[in-house]
Design a protein around this motif. Structure first.
Motif, short mmCIF file in Angstrom:
data_model
loop_
_atom_site.label_atom_id
_atom_site.label_comp_id
_atom_site.label_asym_id
_atom_site.label_seq_id
_atom_site.Cartn_x
_atom_site.Cartn_y
_atom_site.Cartn_z
N LEU A 8 -5.23 -2.16 1.51
CA LEU A 8 -4.35 -2.99 0.69
C LEU A 8 -4.19 -2.46 -0.72
O LEU A 8 -3.18 -2.72 -1.38
N ASP A 9 -5.19 -1.73 -1.22
CA ASP A 9 -5.14 -1.26 -2.60
C ASP A 9 -4.01 -0.29 -2.84
O ASP A 9 -3.57 -0.11 -3.98
N GLY A 10 -3.51 0.36 -1.81
CA GLY A 10 -2.40 1.28 -1.98
C GLY A 10 -1.05 0.61 -2.10
O GLY A 10 -0.04 1.28 -2.31
N ILE A 11 -1.02 -0.72 -1.96
CA ILE A 11 0.23 -1.48 -2.05
C ILE A 11 0.22 -2.26 -3.36
O ILE A 11 -0.74 -2.99 -3.65
N SER A 12 1.25 -2.10 -4.17
CA SER A 12 1.29 -2.74 -5.48
C SER A 12 1.63 -4.22 -5.37
O SER A 12 2.67 -4.57 -4.81
N GLY A 13 0.75 -5.06 -5.90
CA GLY A 13 1.04 -6.48 -5.95
C GLY A 13 0.56 -7.24 -4.75
O GLY A 13 0.73 -6.81 -3.61
N ALA A 14 -0.05 -8.41 -5.00
CA ALA A 14 -0.58 -9.22 -3.91
C ALA A 14 0.52 -9.73 -2.99
O ALA A 14 0.31 -9.89 -1.79
N ALA A 15 1.72 -9.98 -3.54
CA ALA A 15 2.82 -10.48 -2.71
C ALA A 15 3.26 -9.43 -1.70
O ALA A 15 3.54 -9.75 -0.53
N LEU A 16 3.32 -8.16 -2.12
CA LEU A 16 3.69 -7.10 -1.20
C LEU A 16 2.58 -6.82 -0.19
O LEU A 16 2.85 -6.42 0.94
N GLN A 17 1.33 -7.04 -0.60
CA GLN A 17 0.22 -6.91 0.34
C GLN A 17 0.32 -7.98 1.42
O GLN A 17 0.11 -7.69 2.61
N MET A 18 0.65 -9.19 1.01
CA MET A 18 0.83 -10.27 1.98
C MET A 18 2.02 -9.98 2.88
O MET A 18 1.98 -10.25 4.09
N GLN A 19 3.07 -9.42 2.32
CA GLN A 19 4.23 -9.05 3.13
C GLN A 19 3.86 -8.04 4.19
O GLN A 19 4.27 -8.14 5.35
#
Length: 229
Positions: A8-19
């Motif tokens: 998940l750390d490679g994805i910017s932002g918690a919202a995009l991680q949830m997406q």
């Protein structure tokens, strides 16, 4: 289950991680037999129930992340609306005795008016989109497309409004100085006016591109996957 932090750390932002987590869930759900949706594990939970339980904290973090972006961006957009609205009634050169703008027939003046209008309308659209984000219901399924789409529209409109505002400023300056002996200063000022637009593009455009690709780009399984039924 929630993906490991290194994924998940490679994805910017918690919202995009949830997406991304939702996209994985939907992709797997599409290739397994429909019967699996109603199966329960040893704790008596269905797959969707376990997913909601495991991702409850990520939903909260995603809501906080989106609201922070919406709050800060809406402040900038509201400021642009105020400035552009005032600029429309304090036009360069003023008005004649009949109330018509003195430079009405000047091409640069029309550039100013059009740019001012575009900036005002784009900034207003941006404010409304960010207001929609702040008042949205943050259910987990909203992170798939609905909330990211609002963020895409809001950031895009904000970028357009900033660019149009700088064009309006340069056009107004050109109208006032084109007959003056000091018109040589227009070139460095116009170059300086490009700095805010460039900075915004460098800081926010990569995020905008990432959101667009993750929302409307190819799916996670961008190949032929053999279904299990």
């Amino acid at each position: 289950m929630l993906a490991p932090s290194e994924k998940l750390d490679g994805i910017s932002g918690a919202a995009l991680q949830m997406q991304r987590e939702l996209q994985w869930f939907k992709e797997v759900e599409s290739i397994v037999p429909p019967l699996f949706k109603d199966l329960i594990n040893s704790d008596g939970k269905k797959a969707s129930e376990l997913f909601s339980q495991q991702h409850a904290d990520l939903v909260t973090e995603g809501e906080k992340w989106m609201k922070e972006i919406a709050t800060s961006s809406s402040f900038v957009a509201a400021l642009i609306v105020t400035i552009m609205f005032a600029a429309a009634f304090t036009i360069p050169g003023g008005n004649n005795d009949k109330g018509a703008p003195i430079f009405l027939d000047d091409t640069l003046f029309m550039v100013f008016i059009i740019s001012d209008s575009i900036s005002l309308f784009s900034a207003t659209t941006s404010v409304l989109m960010f207001l929609g984000i702040l008042t949205s219901v943050y259910a987990e399924n909203k992170f798939l497309t609905r909330l990211p789409t609002k963020l895409i529209i809001g950031l895009s409109a904000l970028f357009i409004s900033i660019a149009a505002m700088m064009i309006a400023f340069c056009a107004a300056l050109a109208v006032l100085l084109k007959e003056s002996s000091t018109k040589v200063v227009m070139i460095p000022i116009i170059l300086l006016a490009c700095v805010p637009v460039t900075l915004f593009a460098l800081l926010q455009f990569p995020l905008l591109v990432n959101i667009f690709i993750s929302t409307y780009g190819p799916g996670i399984f961008n190949r032929n996957v053999q279904r299990l039924y």
